[in-house]
Write a protein that holds these residues in place. Structure first.
Motif, PDB file in Angstrom:
ATOM      1  N   SER A  34       0.823  -1.219   0.000  1.00  0.00           N
ATOM      2  CA  SER A  34       0.000   0.000   0.000  1.00  0.00           C
ATOM      3  C   SER A  34       0.854   1.265   0.000  1.00  0.00           C
ATOM      4  O   SER A  34       0.357   2.359  -0.259  1.00  0.00           O
ATOM      5  CB  SER A  34      -0.913   0.024   1.227  1.00  0.00           C
ATOM      6  OG  SER A  34      -1.786  -1.067   1.232  1.00  0.00           O
ATOM      7  N   GLU A  35       2.144   1.135   0.339  1.00  0.00           N
ATOM      8  CA  GLU A  35       3.028   2.310   0.374  1.00  0.00           C
ATOM      9  C   GLU A  35       3.771   2.512  -0.941  1.00  0.00           C
ATOM     10  O   GLU A  35       4.490   3.498  -1.120  1.00  0.00           O
ATOM     11  CB  GLU A  35       4.055   2.176   1.514  1.00  0.00           C
ATOM     12  CG  GLU A  35       3.450   1.987   2.905  1.00  0.00           C
ATOM     13  CD  GLU A  35       2.442   3.078   3.273  1.00  0.00           C
ATOM     14  OE1 GLU A  35       2.672   4.250   2.903  1.00  0.00           O
ATOM     15  OE2 GLU A  35       1.417   2.735   3.906  1.00  0.00           O
ATOM     16  N   ARG A  36       3.633   1.567  -1.879  1.00  0.00           N
ATOM     17  CA  ARG A  36       4.363   1.697  -3.151  1.00  0.00           C
ATOM     18  C   ARG A  36       3.660   2.662  -4.099  1.00  0.00           C
ATOM     19  O   ARG A  36       2.459   2.916  -3.947  1.00  0.00           O
ATOM     20  CB  ARG A  36       4.413   0.321  -3.853  1.00  0.00           C
ATOM     21  CG  ARG A  36       5.189  -0.726  -3.095  1.00  0.00           C
ATOM     22  CD  ARG A  36       5.227  -1.996  -3.934  1.00  0.00           C
ATOM     23  NE  ARG A  36       5.737  -3.110  -3.142  1.00  0.00           N
ATOM     24  CZ  ARG A  36       5.736  -4.370  -3.557  1.00  0.00           C
ATOM     25  NH1 ARG A  36       5.245  -4.684  -4.748  1.00  0.00           N
ATOM     26  NH2 ARG A  36       6.211  -5.325  -2.794  1.00  0.00           N
ATOM     27  N   ALA A  37       4.392   3.126  -5.095  1.00  0.00           N
ATOM     28  CA  ALA A  37       3.774   4.002  -6.101  1.00  0.00           C
ATOM     29  C   ALA A  37       2.766   3.192  -6.923  1.00  0.00           C
ATOM     30  O   ALA A  37       1.667   3.669  -7.235  1.00  0.00           O
ATOM     31  CB  ALA A  37       4.854   4.599  -6.998  1.00  0.00           C
ATOM     32  N   ILE A  38       3.130   1.970  -7.284  1.00  0.00           N
ATOM     33  CA  ILE A  38       2.201   1.080  -7.992  1.00  0.00           C
ATOM     34  C   ILE A  38       1.727   0.051  -6.973  1.00  0.00           C
ATOM     35  O   ILE A  38       2.467  -0.863  -6.604  1.00  0.00           O
ATOM     36  CB  ILE A  38       2.903   0.355  -9.173  1.00  0.00           C
ATOM     37  CG1 ILE A  38       3.646   1.340 -10.070  1.00  0.00           C
ATOM     38  CG2 ILE A  38       1.917  -0.509  -9.960  1.00  0.00           C
ATOM     39  CD1 ILE A  38       2.771   2.226 -10.925  1.00  0.00           C
TER      40      ILE A  38
END
Ligand code: NCD
Length: 311
Positions: A34-38
């Protein structure tokens, strides 16, 4: 990873402490996505999740949908007002028709206690209980445990006070079971009319006043009065009096331990069970509960829909 020994998640009562920890650990791993860009991994590509919500929901339904999508499953949402249950179709017929479309998981929220257990006996899909009447809300208890573990570093040995309409709260029932299994001491505080008979048998200490219940507690969880389940019963004289004696207002908050954290499953009735300044204050981890809801639901979809372990 140890294989998960259950086909469905119907209640916390069915889980061992080790299984709860397995879900929490997996949830922490998935939360990172959930913290990634994708915000997407292919783990559940080709799997279908049906969210059948026959009772109101904001957080639970949205987070199941987001959880499914972040794992690349196809998520289909059906809500009470748009389903054929409003045309008189029985729950069993609805479940059989959904099964005919071969979903892998059916997530069910229903006003009747036991509804997910009933459909689980009639479908091949894995069934997840997203709240059944006044009975259980296992994914809420798991996200509560995940949030407490993050903020306190452990659950074992903590004192946790759950305050409010215990009698009608599926959240309280699932939390008492889950927190107890993880070694916490649980206190329940409510007016006597809102305490179900025999609740002590679940292993919690019962209080009919708030102050002694929250004094020394590491975590205080406030609950909403479940008006939709009261059926006209007058369980308290009036809202102002309830709020004064069983709400967490600024005066009541002077009894809190300095490092106590505040939780609430939502939706909050601001100013009734919880003062807005406390809900939005530094002790509050209420929005963090919502964040953990996505991780916990990703973990459960993964364990029950049998995702590939490649990522
Ligand atoms: C709870 C529920 O539906 O049981 N909400 C939720 O799932 N976050 C609590 C409530 O409605 O008061």
């Amino acid at each position: 990873m140890t294989p998960f020994a259950h086909r469905h998640l119907l209640g916390i009562a069915d889980l061992s402490a080790n299984e709860i920890v397995q879900i929490l650990d997996l949830s922490d791993t998935f939360l990172e996505i959930s913290e990634r860009a994708i915000k997407k991994v292919p783990t559940l590509r080709g799997k279908t999740v049906i969210n059948l919500f026959l009772e109101a929901s904001t957080r639970t339904r949205t987070s199941f949908e987001i959880a499914a999508k972040r794992l690349s499953a196809d998520a289909v949402n059906i809500s009470g007002s748009t389903s054929s249950t409003t045309k008189g179709e029985t729950l069993l017929d609805t479940a059989r028709n959904l099964q005919a479309m071969r979903p892998d998981v059916i997530v069910l929220r229903h006003t009747a206690s036991g509804a997910p257990h009933f459909i689980a006996a009639h479908v091949d899909a894995a069934v997840i209980n997203a709240g059944d009447g006044t009975h259980e809300h296992p994914t809420q208890a798991l996200l509560d445990c995940a949030t407490i573990r993050k903020h306190k570093g452990r659950v074992d040995g903590l004192t946790i006070a759950i305050c409010g309409d215990i009698a009608h709260s599926r959240v309280a029932r699932s939390d008492v079971l889950a927190l107890g299994k993880l070694g916490a001491k649980v206190r329940l505080a409510a007016p006597r009319t809102m305490l179900p008979i025999g609740i002590e048998t679940l292993g919690a200490e019962v209080y009919d006043r708030m102050e002694p219940a929250i004094e020394g507690a590491d975590v205080v969880m406030m609950l909403r009065i479940q008006k939709e389940r009261l059926d006209g019963a007058g369980l308290f004289p009036n809202t102002r009096e309830y709020s004064r004696y069983f709400g967490l207002g600024l005066r009541m908050a002077t009894h809190l331990k300095p490092d106590a954290i505040l939780m609430h499953p939502g939706p909050i009735n601001r100013g009734i069970e919880l003062d807005p300044a406390l809900a939005d204050g530094t002790r509050s981890v209420i929005l963090d509960q919502v964040t953990h809801g996505v991780g916990v639901r990703m973990a459960l979809l993964y364990l029950l829909a049998g995702g590939s372990a490649e990522n």
